[in-house]
Scaffold this motif. Structure first.
Motif, PDB file in Angstrom:
ATOM      1  N   GLU A 199       0.836  -1.200   0.000  1.00  0.00           N
ATOM      2  CA  GLU A 199       0.000   0.000   0.000  1.00  0.00           C
ATOM      3  C   GLU A 199       0.875   1.257   0.000  1.00  0.00           C
ATOM      4  O   GLU A 199       0.606   2.224  -0.719  1.00  0.00           O
ATOM      5  CB  GLU A 199      -0.891  -0.019   1.239  1.00  0.00           C
ATOM      6  CG  GLU A 199      -2.017   0.971   1.165  1.00  0.00           C
ATOM      7  CD  GLU A 199      -2.869   0.976   2.431  1.00  0.00           C
ATOM      8  OE1 GLU A 199      -2.498   0.292   3.417  1.00  0.00           O
ATOM      9  OE2 GLU A 199      -3.888   1.674   2.425  1.00  0.00           O
ATOM     10  N   ARG A 200       1.923   1.211   0.799  1.00  0.00           N
ATOM     11  CA  ARG A 200       2.791   2.390   0.910  1.00  0.00           C
ATOM     12  C   ARG A 200       3.422   2.723  -0.445  1.00  0.00           C
ATOM     13  O   ARG A 200       3.474   3.877  -0.856  1.00  0.00           O
ATOM     14  CB  ARG A 200       3.866   2.151   1.975  1.00  0.00           C
ATOM     15  CG  ARG A 200       3.257   2.043   3.372  1.00  0.00           C
ATOM     16  CD  ARG A 200       4.251   1.574   4.397  1.00  0.00           C
ATOM     17  NE  ARG A 200       5.348   2.512   4.556  1.00  0.00           N
ATOM     18  CZ  ARG A 200       6.488   2.224   5.178  1.00  0.00           C
ATOM     19  NH1 ARG A 200       6.688   1.019   5.682  1.00  0.00           N
ATOM     20  NH2 ARG A 200       7.419   3.131   5.289  1.00  0.00           N
ATOM     21  N   VAL A 201       3.902   1.697  -1.130  1.00  0.00           N
ATOM     22  CA  VAL A 201       4.586   1.946  -2.404  1.00  0.00           C
ATOM     23  C   VAL A 201       3.578   2.436  -3.449  1.00  0.00           C
ATOM     24  O   VAL A 201       3.876   3.332  -4.257  1.00  0.00           O
ATOM     25  CB  VAL A 201       5.398   0.698  -2.843  1.00  0.00           C
ATOM     26  CG1 VAL A 201       4.555  -0.385  -3.446  1.00  0.00           C
ATOM     27  CG2 VAL A 201       6.505   1.073  -3.797  1.00  0.00           C
ATOM     28  N   ILE A 202       2.371   1.921  -3.403  1.00  0.00           N
ATOM     29  CA  ILE A 202       1.355   2.349  -4.373  1.00  0.00           C
ATOM     30  C   ILE A 202       0.878   3.769  -4.078  1.00  0.00           C
ATOM     31  O   ILE A 202       0.506   4.521  -4.975  1.00  0.00           O
ATOM     32  CB  ILE A 202       0.190   1.341  -4.417  1.00  0.00           C
ATOM     33  CG1 ILE A 202       0.672   0.126  -5.216  1.00  0.00           C
ATOM     34  CG2 ILE A 202      -1.068   1.952  -5.038  1.00  0.00           C
ATOM     35  CD1 ILE A 202      -0.326  -0.894  -5.567  1.00  0.00           C
ATOM     36  N   MET A 203       0.939   4.172  -2.812  1.00  0.00           N
ATOM     37  CA  MET A 203       0.572   5.546  -2.458  1.00  0.00           C
ATOM     38  C   MET A 203       1.706   6.525  -2.785  1.00  0.00           C
ATOM     39  O   MET A 203       1.603   7.719  -2.548  1.00  0.00           O
ATOM     40  CB  MET A 203       0.214   5.641  -0.980  1.00  0.00           C
ATOM     41  CG  MET A 203      -1.092   4.937  -0.636  1.00  0.00           C
ATOM     42  SD  MET A 203      -2.458   5.404  -1.733  1.00  0.00           S
ATOM     43  CE  MET A 203      -2.701   7.117  -1.260  1.00  0.00           C
ATOM     44  N   GLY A 204       2.814   5.999  -3.314  1.00  0.00           N
ATOM     45  CA  GLY A 204       3.888   6.881  -3.763  1.00  0.00           C
ATOM     46  C   GLY A 204       4.900   7.198  -2.686  1.00  0.00           C
ATOM     47  O   GLY A 204       5.741   8.089  -2.858  1.00  0.00           O
ATOM     48  N   GLU A 205       4.825   6.479  -1.555  1.00  0.00           N
ATOM     49  CA  GLU A 205       5.818   6.716  -0.512  1.00  0.00           C
ATOM     50  C   GLU A 205       7.182   6.287  -1.048  1.00  0.00           C
ATOM     51  O   GLU A 205       7.283   5.262  -1.735  1.00  0.00           O
ATOM     52  CB  GLU A 205       5.465   5.893   0.733  1.00  0.00           C
ATOM     53  CG  GLU A 205       6.093   6.440   1.981  1.00  0.00           C
ATOM     54  CD  GLU A 205       5.607   5.693   3.215  1.00  0.00           C
ATOM     55  OE1 GLU A 205       6.463   5.327   4.019  1.00  0.00           O
ATOM     56  OE2 GLU A 205       4.402   5.465   3.342  1.00  0.00           O
TER      57      GLU A 205
END
Ligand code: UDP
Length: 264
Positions: A235-241
């Motif tokens: 989720e974090r990577v998909i949110m652009g973190e």
């Protein structure tokens, strides 16, 4: 949208509309070793469900290395082609478990496999896969490319290009791409961003060469990140973190992080 905006967790819109997530087989296994750990599968499914809730069109390519790999089995009484088919069937087992765990959370899923397991999976039909994605269904691709002598990394690059994904998110068991082997060299540095050419000339291990060439040729950005220690990283990577390593065509000028393995 640029591949990564460095947003804080939970904020704003997802960084991608359509993404392909590669889950290595090891992500399905317990810390202790191989096999399928159903608790881990539930964690993966929960993270994927949250991503889908945010409106991201997500396709997933599952590996099978937690159960079987063809190449190491060669020479132990099993020929490569047979071993590779066993490996491809192993990816179907992971895919089936993930499908069931997602469905238990109310997520609509389609499992497509090449080779098809009749009565168990759908065949890979790209037009249908794209339709499922645009309707908000998760598509799990099993079987890699469907051919012996390939890997699910190559399957992931291939399917990503075929479905028009903006990015290939490679979930693995290390934080990203390192300047050396992070399992062996304590001084190996985690790289924040590398170009395809730097990865090739420096012999950095991002994916196998076939997969990598396909991604490079198609200018498909790859984010290599750690899914092993925390499923919510999906989720974090998909949110652009900002996490892991971005492999893409352009240089940003920053190059290497100073961080060493194990440093926070
Ligand atoms: N495999 C194959 N062709 C493919 C993809 C996979 O023959 O296109 C076989 C191969 O034997 C491989 C196994 O399936 O070792 C499991 O895939 P992989 O090793 O890529 O899984 P991962 O390392 O991602 O868990």
């Amino acid at each position: 949208m640029s591949a990564r905006q460095g947003r804080a967790k939970g904020e704003g819109k997802p960084a991608y509309k359509r993404a392909l997530l590669k889950l290595t087989g090891q992500a399905f296994a317990s810390e202790a070793g191989g096999g399928i750990d159903l608790e881990r599968v539930e964690e993966l499914a929960a993270a994927i469900a949250r991503v889908v809730e945010r409106g991201v069109e997500l396709a997933i390519v599952v590996g099978g290395g937690n159960l079987f790999k063809g190449a190491p089995a060669e020479g132990q009484g099993i020929d490569r082609v047979t071993g590779d088919y066993v490996g491809m069937l192993a990816t179907c087992m992971n895919g089936l478990c993930l499908q069931a765990a997602l469905e238990a959370l109310g997520v609509e899923v389609r499992l497509q496999s090449a080779p098809e397991v009749v009565g168990v999976t759908e065949p890979v039909v790209l037009r249908r896969a794209r339709e499922h994605l645009s309707k908000g269904r998760v598509v799990i691709f099993a079987g890699g490319t469907g051919n012996p002598f390939f890997t699910t990394d190559t399957g992931a690059a291939l399917r990503a290009v075929q479905i028009g994904a903006e990015v290939l998110l490679k979930g693995t068991d290390v934080e990203g791409v390192y300047s050396g082997d992070p399992h062996r060299e304590a001084g190996a540095q985690l790289l924040e961003r590398v170009t395809y050419d730097q990865a090739l000339s420096q012999g950095l291990r991002v994916m196998d060469l076939t997969a990598f060439s396909l991604a490079k040729e198609s200018a498909l950005p790859i984010v290599v990140f750690d899914v092993q220690s925390a499923a919510e990283n999906i989720e974090r990577v998909i949110m652009g973190e900002k996490m892991g390593t971005l492999v893409c065509a352009e240089e940003e000028g920053k190059g290497k992080r100073r961080r060493k393995k194990g440093e926070q």
